[in-house]
Scaffold this active site. Structure first.
Site, mmCIF file in Angstrom:
data_model
loop_
_atom_site.group_PDB
_atom_site.id
_atom_site.type_symbol
_atom_site.label_atom_id
_atom_site.label_comp_id
_atom_site.label_asym_id
_atom_site.label_seq_id
_atom_site.Cartn_x
_atom_site.Cartn_y
_atom_site.Cartn_z
ATOM 1 N N ASN A 462 -7.949 -3.728 6.007
ATOM 2 C CA ASN A 462 -7.960 -3.864 4.534
ATOM 3 C C ASN A 462 -8.005 -5.363 4.249
ATOM 4 O OD1 ASN A 462 -7.530 -3.931 1.820
ATOM 5 N ND2 ASN A 462 -5.468 -3.023 1.869
ATOM 6 N N HIS A 549 -2.788 2.166 -2.933
ATOM 7 C CA HIS A 549 -2.127 1.033 -2.280
ATOM 8 C C HIS A 549 -1.020 0.507 -3.182
ATOM 9 C CE1 HIS A 549 -1.389 -2.719 -0.230
ATOM 10 N NE2 HIS A 549 -2.077 -2.232 0.815
ATOM 11 N N GLU A 551 -0.064 -2.372 -3.784
ATOM 12 C CA GLU A 551 -0.416 -3.540 -4.596
ATOM 13 C C GLU A 551 -1.129 -3.103 -5.869
ATOM 14 O OE1 GLU A 551 -2.435 -5.632 -1.489
ATOM 15 O OE2 GLU A 551 -0.539 -6.057 -0.494
ATOM 16 N N GLU A 621 2.901 2.925 4.121
ATOM 17 C CA GLU A 621 3.065 1.470 4.125
ATOM 18 C C GLU A 621 4.332 1.100 3.355
ATOM 19 O OE1 GLU A 621 -1.152 -0.537 4.690
ATOM 20 O OE2 GLU A 621 -0.659 -0.277 2.579
HETATM 21 P P1 13P Z 1 -0.321 -6.593 6.290
HETATM 22 O O1 13P Z 1 -0.828 -5.996 7.579
HETATM 23 O O2 13P Z 1 -0.847 -7.929 5.963
HETATM 24 O O3 13P Z 1 1.183 -6.512 6.238
HETATM 25 O O4 13P Z 1 -0.837 -5.627 5.094
HETATM 26 C C1 13P Z 1 -0.734 -4.298 5.232
HETATM 27 C C2 13P Z 1 -1.476 -3.633 4.165
HETATM 28 O O5 13P Z 1 -1.121 -3.718 3.003
HETATM 29 C C3 13P Z 1 -2.654 -2.860 4.533
HETATM 30 O O6 13P Z 1 -3.113 -2.075 3.479
#
Ligand code: 13P
Length: 706
Positions: A462, A549, A551, A621
């Site tokens: 990603n 996600h 975010e 996640e």
């Molecule tokens: P990182 O591997 O940078 O912690 O991010 C994980 C992520 O949000 C993948 O979608």
């Protein structure tokens, strides 16, 4: 070596057991004799008269019982460690005592074996050194002693032994010792016992005469004695044994009339008829409760013309006291106190002689009654020497103690055997169950393995909002080339910003690397400035889209409802959805992670049909692990993924759950990927930061090869 040790220990243990049992037994059945011996030791220690007789008697019974019991415990190997230590302690004490006897000679006979075996002091000491050595050997390796009875039942043997020996002791005290080892046994002719055979070696004495002349004292022997010089005045003499000769079994028996000074031994021992002798070493301490019976026997003796004498070492006062208390009219003569204690272990006790031979003996508790004395003695059984009863006594001991003990041991062995059989059966059952379980778990494992093999293993990148178009094309090309050179054994996907999609699609080998978007609109098409629809994504050549996600939920307010719409549109346009879920740090700290994840799935994807579900890939996640360098431990991740699979199973069934790929995301990198991917429920990773470098990303992909 072990066999030798075992042989040695068991040999020493047998020696100790036999000695302790024998010596304990012969003392136990003669408690008064042992008490007298304790008295001798007290006298040698200048403690005569300081310890009450009843304490001496209890000590006698207690010590003998301990010795006998210890012997039985050693024989049966009961409480092996403790008993071996006690044996050493016992032997250390005994060896010290006999060393004192050997050096100081304060007592002639140690009394180790009562009257059964007499040893000289040096022989006793030697014997104790051997036994002490044997006890040390056993203490060193106590567990080599072979057991005869199980731990569970050994207490029965122990208590039974204690009860037996104490009862044997008390019975011997109340009546007379069960076995008579002294020279005054029934059947002994006292005169014969005193005889010295003609060819016997005489004892050699050295006589010393002490004389004085003009105040000067001098010692002479037979040779230089001044027979002719009457100026030497004899004052004293002493006698020492130079060489011990034959000593008859009876060497200290005499009867004296104190009043006349007459020695009556010969006269009494050669009487042609029966003679009763009432024996009391000291009338002062004699039991006077049975004087009625004694008087009756005296009257009976007078009536039938038998002699009846009292023999004692008492003072005049003691004799007078006895006459006063019991009304005794029979003559009382003097015999040495120690001799009388040896003649009969009862005070008073009664002896019946016929022509100097001991015909019968009675404790004051068992005196013949008027009913028994109903005719002249020659017509009564008590007037005749009883048949030798040694074997019947041994038989009684076998019946009362040895046989029950053997039966107990046999019963214990049978019990132990049945226990063993039961345990074995149980063990076999458990083994069978274990094998069945193993078989089942093997099957389950195989099933899970098969399912897992059926599930896709995926490593997805990603890129988030990183890389310009040119940088992105270069990165995608590098990844593509690396995988071309070294084929992956899992599915590989890269999810890029919208603007990269079409160009990156051109550089990727579709067979090696799948392409995906990081988002798509929740509207199909139309006037939604700045949005990119699922159809548009699909049209670039992309096959995947990341939805849900954290975010996007966090910064762009994507709710479960919006995500539900997006998922529907993505699936409708032929895209595979990588659907993300995960809890925040506060939620984990409040232990709400399961409930948060479940709500996210229920809110956006659990509404799908089983058919639609086939195109869903889940990614757990935890928000606290994203981009923080803080990875969930493999166990935490496994635990959550197993939970997610279980709720998928609840919703869509076990089969579908087993086929659903669930990824972990959050600071996953080349170092921790191995560990994470080794867990049975983790089917791959959704990689953020580490997907921006081709080498790092490739290393994570290669983790599936390990
Ligand atoms: P990182 O591997 O940078 O912690 O991010 C994980 C992520 O949000 C993948 O979608």
């Amino acid at each position: 070596m072990n066999k030798f040790k075992s042989f040695l220990v068991n040999l020493c243990r047998t020696l100790l057991a036999i000695t302790f049992i024998f010596s304990g037994f012969v003392k136990s059945i003669d408690p008064l004799g042992t008490q007298y011996k304790i008295g001798d030791y007290l006298e040698a220690l200048n403690l005569a008269g300081k310890v009450p007789e009843w304490i001496q008697l209890i000590t006698s019974i207690g010590l003998s019982a301990i010795e006998f019991t210890l012997g039985v415990l050693i024989l049966l190997a009961i409480q092996r460690r403790l008993v071996s230590k006690l044996t050493v302690f016992f032997m250390v004490c005994m060896t010290a005592v006999t060393l004192w006897l050997t050096i100081g000679n304060p007592i002639q006979d140690c009394g180790c074996f009562g009257d059964a075996i007499r040893l000289s002091n040096s022989m006793t000491f030697g014997k104790n050194v051997v036994l002490l050595t044997a006890s040390i050997v056993v203490m060193k390796w106590p567990l080599y002693q072979v057991r005869f009875i199980s731990k569970t039942n050994q207490w029965i043997a122990t208590y039974f032994t204690i009860v037996f020996i104490v009862v044997a002791s008390v019975l011997s005290l109340y009546h007379l010792p069960i076995f008579d080892f002294r020279p005054y046994f029934i059947g002994q002719n006292i005169k014969k016992g005193m005889e010295i055979p003609k060819d016997a070696k005489p004892t050699v004495y050295k006589n010393t005469f002490i004389c004085v002349k003009d105040g000067v004292q001098k010692e002479f022997d037979e040779k230089n004695f001044p027979y002719d010089d009457s100026t030497w005045v004899f004052i004293d003499s002493k006698q020492e044994i130079v060489e011990q000769g034959y000593e008859p079994p009876i060497h200290d028996f005499s009867i004296t009339n104190e009043e006349t000074g007459e020695d009556l031994t010969e006269a009494i021992l050669t009487k042609k008829n029966y003679t009763f002798l009432l024996i009391s070493p000291f009338f002062e301490v004699a039991e006077d409760g049975n004087f009625g019976e004694i008087d009756y026997i005296y009257e009976y003796a007078k009536e039938h013309g038998y002699d009846f004498y009292g023999l004692s070492a008492s003072t005049d006062y003691g004799v007078k006291h006895w006459r006063d208390v019991t009304g005794a009219e029979y003559p009382i003569y003097t015999t040495d106190g120690t001799t009388l204690k040896t003649v009969i272990r009862s005070n008073p006790g009664l002896l019946l002689l016929y022509q100097g031979t001991i015909i019968n003996k009675w404790s004051h508790n068992d005196l013949p009654t008027a009913e028994e004395l109903n005719a002249p003695l020659n017509l009564l059984s008590i007037g005749h020497e009883p048949e030798d009863s040694t074997w019947s006594k041994i038989f009684a001991i076998v019946l009362c103690y040895i046989l029950p003990l053997i039966l107990l041991i046999v019963a214990d062995r049978i019990w132990a055997w049945t226990q063993w059989v039961k345990k074995r059966e149980q063990w076999l059952k458990e083994k069978e169950q274990w094998l069945v379980k193993k078989e089942q778990s093997n099957k389950l494992y195989q099933l899970l393995k098969r399912k897992r093999q059926m599930r896709k293993k995926i490593v997805a990148g990603n890129w988030k909002m990183n890389e310009t178009l040119q940088e992105g094309i270069a990165l995608a090309t590098e990844i593509n080339d690396a995988l071309k050179a070294d084929k992956p054994n899992c599915d590989v996907v890269i999810c890029t910003p919208f603007i990269h999609l079409a160009s990156v699609a051109n550089v990727l080998d579709k067979e090696l690397v799948g392409l995906g978007a990081e988002n798509c609109a929740d509207k199909e098409k139309g006037a939604y400035t700045g949005e990119v629809s699922a159809a548009m994504v699909k049209s670039t050549g992309a096959e995947y889209v990341i939805l849900g996600h954290s975010e996007r939920r966090q910064y762009y307010g994507e709710t479960a409802e919006i995500l539900k719409e997006k998922v529907q549109l993505a699936l409708a346009n032929g895209l595979k959805v990588i659907f993300c879920c995960g809890e925040s740090l506060e939620e984990r700290e409040a232990n709400k992670q399961n409930e948060v994840v479940k709500a996210e799935l229920e809110g956006s994807v659990f509404n799908l049909s089983a058919e639609e579900w086939k195109n869903i890939i889940l990614a757990y996640e935890p928000i606290w692990a994203i981009g923080t360098g803080k990875t969930a431990t493999s166990d935490q991740a496994e635990e959550m993924l197993a939970y997610i699979r279980s709720i998928v199973a609840d919703k869509f069934g076990k089969e579908i759950a087993a086929e659903t790929s669930i990824l972990y995301g959050g600071s996953c990198n080349a170092k921790n990927a191995d560990e994470l991917f080794s867990k049975p429920n983790i089917d791959g990773g959704l990689i953020g930061g580490a997907s921006l470098k081709a080498a790092d990303f490739k290393a994570i992909i290669d983790a599936w090869k390990k």
